[in-house]
Design a protein around this motif. Structure first.
Motif, mmCIF file in Angstrom:
data_model
loop_
_atom_site.group_PDB
_atom_site.id
_atom_site.type_symbol
_atom_site.label_atom_id
_atom_site.label_comp_id
_atom_site.label_asym_id
_atom_site.label_seq_id
_atom_site.Cartn_x
_atom_site.Cartn_y
_atom_site.Cartn_z
ATOM 1 N N ASP A 2 47.958 3.979 -36.096
ATOM 2 C CA ASP A 2 46.549 3.780 -36.442
ATOM 3 C C ASP A 2 46.066 4.693 -37.562
ATOM 4 O OD1 ASP A 2 46.410 6.213 -35.136
ATOM 5 O OD2 ASP A 2 45.254 5.474 -33.440
ATOM 6 N N THR A 23 42.095 -5.366 -34.536
ATOM 7 C CA THR A 23 42.496 -4.001 -34.240
ATOM 8 C C THR A 23 42.067 -3.117 -35.405
ATOM 9 O OG1 THR A 23 44.330 -2.575 -33.551
ATOM 10 C CG2 THR A 23 44.807 -4.186 -35.252
ATOM 11 N N ASP A 24 41.735 -1.880 -35.131
ATOM 12 C CA ASP A 24 41.227 -0.972 -36.159
ATOM 13 C C ASP A 24 42.201 0.164 -36.419
ATOM 14 O OD1 ASP A 24 38.794 -2.380 -36.410
ATOM 15 O OD2 ASP A 24 37.974 -1.339 -34.662
ATOM 16 N N LEU A 25 42.287 0.560 -37.668
ATOM 17 C CA LEU A 25 43.066 1.731 -38.051
ATOM 18 C C LEU A 25 42.389 2.372 -39.251
ATOM 19 C CD1 LEU A 25 46.185 0.568 -40.065
ATOM 20 C CD2 LEU A 25 44.700 -1.082 -38.948
ATOM 21 N N ARG A 63 47.600 -5.490 -32.177
ATOM 22 C CA ARG A 63 47.611 -4.031 -32.227
ATOM 23 C C ARG A 63 48.387 -3.568 -33.454
ATOM 24 N NH1 ARG A 63 52.605 -2.057 -30.594
ATOM 25 N NH2 ARG A 63 53.960 -3.624 -29.608
#
Length: 494
Positions: A47, A132-134, A43
């Protein structure tokens, strides 16, 4: 073929889906098992980061408490990591810091989706990954930022052709005057005034008239405080190539499939199965040599009489898809040339004397079956949410046709420019319950990813090669095309 075949991937994608749903009806599946908790998760503590080269966040990977003797490897499709690896502590936590890119990396867009990947190799045969994306977003303060784009990016050096340039600006008030200059050709104005673009920035357009002799014109825009942006327009002699495709591209092939079977709800049922492919091109005049390597296959969920069924393609499945090699002749060397690889046929999990026409094996004892993914089981293995592991073979017939828009982009935006027809077989009971498959016309896009000619450079690990993982992690930023509307019940789908 060219990855029309690519459809190979989408093609095969659909193959397993129905298998999951229909195996229950055939009473050929094991009981549904409870999936174990993931051994690795990751994580980002934040983000959203401003693309100012300074803003940062911790990236935290979590493993089971007490995990020892492993290293967590990290990679990111954007920004800079403080380290490419970390050793988990006693709590199973490993962390690194991700710093944002500068605003130039946004390529004039308001944001840039970024994927961070964590990987743990447990032994020689097993590894786990998590992502995980941001997003990196336009800074809210600081000096103005400018970006120039061209349309078209090349033209004949005939003294008359016009190229339109668009100036985009952030944190530059509407009404500001921007100075223009060029190293070749004639600008329509020496200065332009930007106006509000309605999206939080400002913009202006102008034209560049071609010189009478071949040249690469560097056009520069400078705002009052000294911030500049530039773009290169290629003016070529009649008959010379207006583009150079040599390099590394990523291809998005959102194959569309219609399935028909009494066990599907609704029936028929239409799905989109995107595939992502790494394409290596070499161009000499009108001749292009290409290799297509499948990087990612999406196995879309299917609704059946037992509910929604999802299917996962293990990495070994994707790796088992053969690289496709082809040579083709472009229709010309001017922008808009037709890029039309030959149709392709790909078979995985079996070796057929006549790949296009021979029936696929339906028994693991068939001498034509091959352990293509190297897992010690016949055919190739997929995993679905109802039946667990299934061993299958598949075949895909595919075709693509697109237009060369620039040295950085080939697009097949007309419905029908991509087609894929998949076929699969279960190695065991259940083939009688497989649905009928029909290819539905679709579209595709290829974009340069090696940093040349102003394209994004996805070589985030700096090894000199853009690989599949780097392409897949950057997919949210590099592609602009989308599949045509495809309702699940096929309403309106031809």
């Amino acid at each position: 073929m060219g990855l029309s075949l690519l459809a190979p991937s989408p093609a095969r994608a659909p193959a397993p889906w129905p298998l999951a749903a229909l195996c229950l009806v055939a009473l050929a599946c094991a009981e549904r098992a409870t999936a174990p908790a993931p051994a690795l998760s990751v994580r980002a503590e934040r983000d959203l980061l401003e693309a100012n080269g300074v803003d940062s966040t911790r990236i935290v990977a979590s493993l089971p408490r007490g995990t020892q003797g492993v290293v967590v490897s990290f990679s990111s499709s954007g920004g800079m990591l403080s380290s490419s690896a970390a050793i988990p502590d006693a709590d199973g936590t490993a962390a690194v810091t991700l710093s944002a890119d500068t605003e130039e990396a946004l390529l004039g867009r308001p944001d840039k989706p970024v994927t961070v990947r964590a990987t743990v190799r447990w032994d020689a045969n097993r590894e786990d990954t998590a992502t995980t994306d941001l997003s990196f977003v336009t800074p809210t303060s600081g000096a103005p930022a400018l970006h120039l784009s061209t349309d078209p990016p090349a033209a004949l050096a005939d003294g008359a052709a016009l190229v339109t340039l668009t100036l985009g600006a952030r944190r530059l008030p509407a009404g500001t005057e921007v100075a223009l200059s060029t190293s070749a050709g004639a600008l329509s104005a020496e200065r332009v005034v930007v106006h509000d673009d309605g999206a939080g920035g400002s913009t202006a357009t102008f034209t560049l008239q071609a010189p009478a002799a071949p040249a690469e014109a560097t056009v520069t825009a400078r705002e009052p405080s000294g911030v500049m942006a530039s773009a290169v327009v290629r003016f070529v002699a009649d008959g010379d190539a207006q583009f150079d495709l040599t390099g590394t591209f990523a291809q998005l092939s959102p194959a569309r499939i219609r399935m028909s079977a009494g066990t599907l709800t609704p029936n028929p049922q239409c799905v989109v199965a995107p595939a992502i492919i790494r394409v290596q091109l070499t161009q000499e005049g009108e001749r292009v040599v290409a290799d297509w390597q499948t990087c990612f296959v999406t196995l879309a969920p299917v609704r059946s009489i037992v509910g929604e069924v999802t299917t996962t393609a293990p990495p070994a499945f994707t790796s088992s898809i053969p690289v496709v090699h082809a040579e083709l002749a472009l229709s010309g060397v001017a922008l808009g040339a037709v890029f039309d690889p030959p149709p392709s046929v790909v078979v995985a999990g079996a070796e057929l004397a006549h790949p296009e026409d021979d029936a696929l094996p339906t028994s693991e004892d068939d001498e034509r079956v091959r352990d293509a993914d190297g897992d010690g089981k016949p055919g190739v293995t997929v995993i679905n949410s109802v039946g667990g592991e299934q061993n299958i073979t598949f075949r895909n017939r595919g075709d693509t046709r697109g237009l060369v828009m620039s040295s950085n982009r080939i697009v097949g935006e007309q419905v029908g420019d991509l087609s894929a027809l998949p076929e699969s077989s279960v190695l065991g009971v259940g083939n009688g319950f497989l649905p009928e498959f029909q290819s539905v016309p679709s579209v595709f896009e290829m974009v340069r990813v090696d940093g040349h000619d102003g394209a994004p450079d996805l070589d985030t690990n700096g090894d000199g090669t853009v690989d599949c993982a780097e392409i897949v992690d950057a997919q949210g930023f590099i592609f602009t095309i989308a599949a045509p509307s495809t309702p699940l019940d096929c309403a309106g789908v031809p």
